[in-house]
Design an enzyme around this catalytic site. Structure first.
Site, mmCIF file in Angstrom:
data_model
loop_
_atom_site.group_PDB
_atom_site.id
_atom_site.type_symbol
_atom_site.label_atom_id
_atom_site.label_comp_id
_atom_site.label_asym_id
_atom_site.label_seq_id
_atom_site.Cartn_x
_atom_site.Cartn_y
_atom_site.Cartn_z
ATOM 1 C CG ASP A 12 -20.194 -62.387 -28.056
ATOM 2 O OD1 ASP A 12 -20.157 -61.288 -28.487
ATOM 3 O OD2 ASP A 12 -20.407 -62.597 -26.864
ATOM 4 C CG HIS A 40 -20.308 -56.527 -34.218
ATOM 5 N ND1 HIS A 40 -20.824 -57.568 -34.008
ATOM 6 C CD2 HIS A 40 -21.198 -55.923 -34.637
ATOM 7 C CE1 HIS A 40 -22.224 -57.488 -34.033
ATOM 8 N NE2 HIS A 40 -22.479 -56.387 -34.502
ATOM 9 C CB THR A 41 -13.775 -59.172 -33.412
ATOM 10 O OG1 THR A 41 -14.184 -58.928 -32.036
ATOM 11 C CG2 THR A 41 -12.319 -58.685 -33.327
ATOM 12 C CB THR A 301 -17.144 -56.512 -21.334
ATOM 13 O OG1 THR A 301 -17.205 -57.762 -21.690
ATOM 14 C CG2 THR A 301 -18.350 -55.450 -21.601
ATOM 15 N N PRO A 304 -14.626 -63.057 -19.743
ATOM 16 C CG PRO A 304 -13.723 -64.477 -17.970
ATOM 17 C CD PRO A 304 -14.126 -63.109 -18.328
#
Ligand code: GDP
Length: 423
Positions: A12, A40-41, A301, A304
């Site tokens: 991340d 992956h954003t 997912t 947090p």
């Protein structure tokens, strides 16, 4: 020219965002390990996309993207991901996507086995993403996996499934008391989700070797960071494959090639999803504020993420095992609000100061030694040149460079493609 983009931390780090940016100067982008446990954003002029299996170069239509042999492919998920991108206006065809015939298929029984085991473990769970990744990598090394190339040969696929399903049911039914799988239902699954992918399946090793011989630029894209590597990470809280640069050429199908430039993506603070030792972790209000500021919720997912200050010990180790030539520092802008910035400068293990990343129980009991650096307390989001950054932000960057022993070439100050500073 062979370049790799790898993560320095626990994943991340914003690798997707960096690959999307740096793919501009590349011809081919290859994912070399992992499966749809990755998220992956990428945000660009077409919108916001979450990529799980597809390489992050897929959003640039003139690039060829390769799913390497080191990957585990859930074909049902892949078909869904392709459909979603097409809806978002991205065109995907055998011209811009190639799937290795040697990549293995993550099957429904692998996903089921993963879920059954996590349920059995209950509160002792490892924090699996429940996507079947550990079972399918285990199957691969047991030599009981279907490879993508098998989809092209129906009779062979059937005979392999007959062997594998019988074996897998011993676990699914015998150990967990769940419902057995049948060969026919799996053949139906392969027909539904394998058939549409047929034209994409090739020997990507030869394809990449020829491309490199022709002088094409190839970029290897990692999933997850150094600290999740099965050998060098925080075992057993790692992923089930090698995430590191050295594995890149193997997982891409070009083991005869050497990575010439390894770019390590490193976050300006620390985050970690799931269980396991995370020495720099912050708690309470301080943690919640940073989590909110950074939007630290898992892309795959929604979980947090645990957050903490920049970890010098873990990041220096990450740079070492990744053999980084240069660093891309991401999410610097998230620290804009901080008066003082916590940095974990060393660990305390049994009362001794430790500068080298420990493993096993020594890591479990390590406590952070925190120092505070002055914050800059103003927005960096619009900075596009190194000189635009506030002096204290530059000092922070230079501190990190020195601490990890590697040059920071890229500084990301936003999720958008152009929110980047090249130093
Ligand atoms: P990856 O798996 O390593 O690609 O990382 P993720 O996609 O899980 O997490 C990175 C998140 O941070 C994504 O939502 C990105 O859009 C976002 N992001 C990446 N770089 C930056 C940055 O420099 N600033 C901000 N604010 N967001 C960023």
């Amino acid at each position: 020219m062979l370049t790799s983009i790898v993560g320095i931390n626990w994943g991340d780090e914003g690798k997707g965002r960096m690959v999307d940016l740096l793919a501009e100067s590349q011809d081919i982008i290859v994912r070399y390990q992992g499966g749809n446990n990755a998220g992956h954003t990428v945000i660009n002029d077409k919108g916001k996309f979450v990529l799980n299996i597809l390489p992050s170069g897929i959003l640039r239509e003139d690039k060829v993207n390769v799913i390497g042999n080191g990957m585990v492919v859930n074909i049902e998920h892949l078909c869904g991901e392709v459909a979603k991108l097409r809806e978002g206006g991205i065109s995907i065809s055998p011209a811009n996507l190639k799937i290795s015939d040697k990549a293995v298929v993550c099957c429904p029984f692998d996903v089921m086995q993963d879920c059954l085991e996590e349920d059995r473990l209950a509160d002792r769970k490892f924090g699996s993403t429940r996507r079947g990744i550990a079972p399918i990598y285990a199957d691969k090394y047991m030599k009981k996996a279907i490879r993508m190339g098998d989809i092209l040969h129906p009779d062979y696929l059937r005979s392999r499934l007959e062997t594998i399903v019988e074996w897998k049911n011993l676990t699914i039914v015998g150990s967990y008391g769940a419902k057995p799988y049948t060969v026919e239902e799996l053949l139906d699954w392969f027909k539904k989700f394998g058939e549409p992918l047929k034209d994409y399946i090739v020997d990507t090793g030869y394809y990449l070797n020829h491309a490199l011989d022709e002088g094409k630029k190839v970029m290897l894209e990692a999933q997850l960071g150094a600290l999740r590597d099965i050998d060098f990470g925080i075992y057993p809280y790692t992923t089930s494959s090698n995430t590191i640069t050295a594995y890149g050429p193997v997982g891409a199908g070009i083991p005869n090639r050497k990575v010439e430039n390894a770019i390590g993506v490193m976050k300006a603070y620390s985050t970690c999803v799931g269980e396991g030792p995370f020495t720099a972790e912050m708690f309470g209000v301080e943690a919640e504020t940073l989590r909110k500021a950074g939007g630290e919720y898992g892309a795959a997912t929604g979980r947090p993420r645990r957050v903490g200050g920049f970890d010098v010990v873990a990041s220096r180790y990450g740079c070492m095992v990744q053999a980084t030539d240069e660093i891309a520092l991401t999410k610097l802008d998230i620290l804009d609000f901080m008066e003082e910035i916590p940095v974990c400068v060393a660990y305390d293990v049994n009362g001794e100061r430790v500068d080298e990343f420990p493993s096993g129980e020594a890591l479990n009991i390590a406590k952070p030694i925190i120092e505070y650096l002055p914050g800059w307390n103003c927005s960096t989001a619009n900075c596009r040149k190194y000189e635009d950054l506030p002096e204290r932000a530059r000092e922070y960057i230079e501190y990190i460079e020195k601490a990890v022993g590697c040059n920071i070439k890229y500084i990301s100050v936003g999720a958008e493609r152009d929110a980047i500073i090249i130093k």
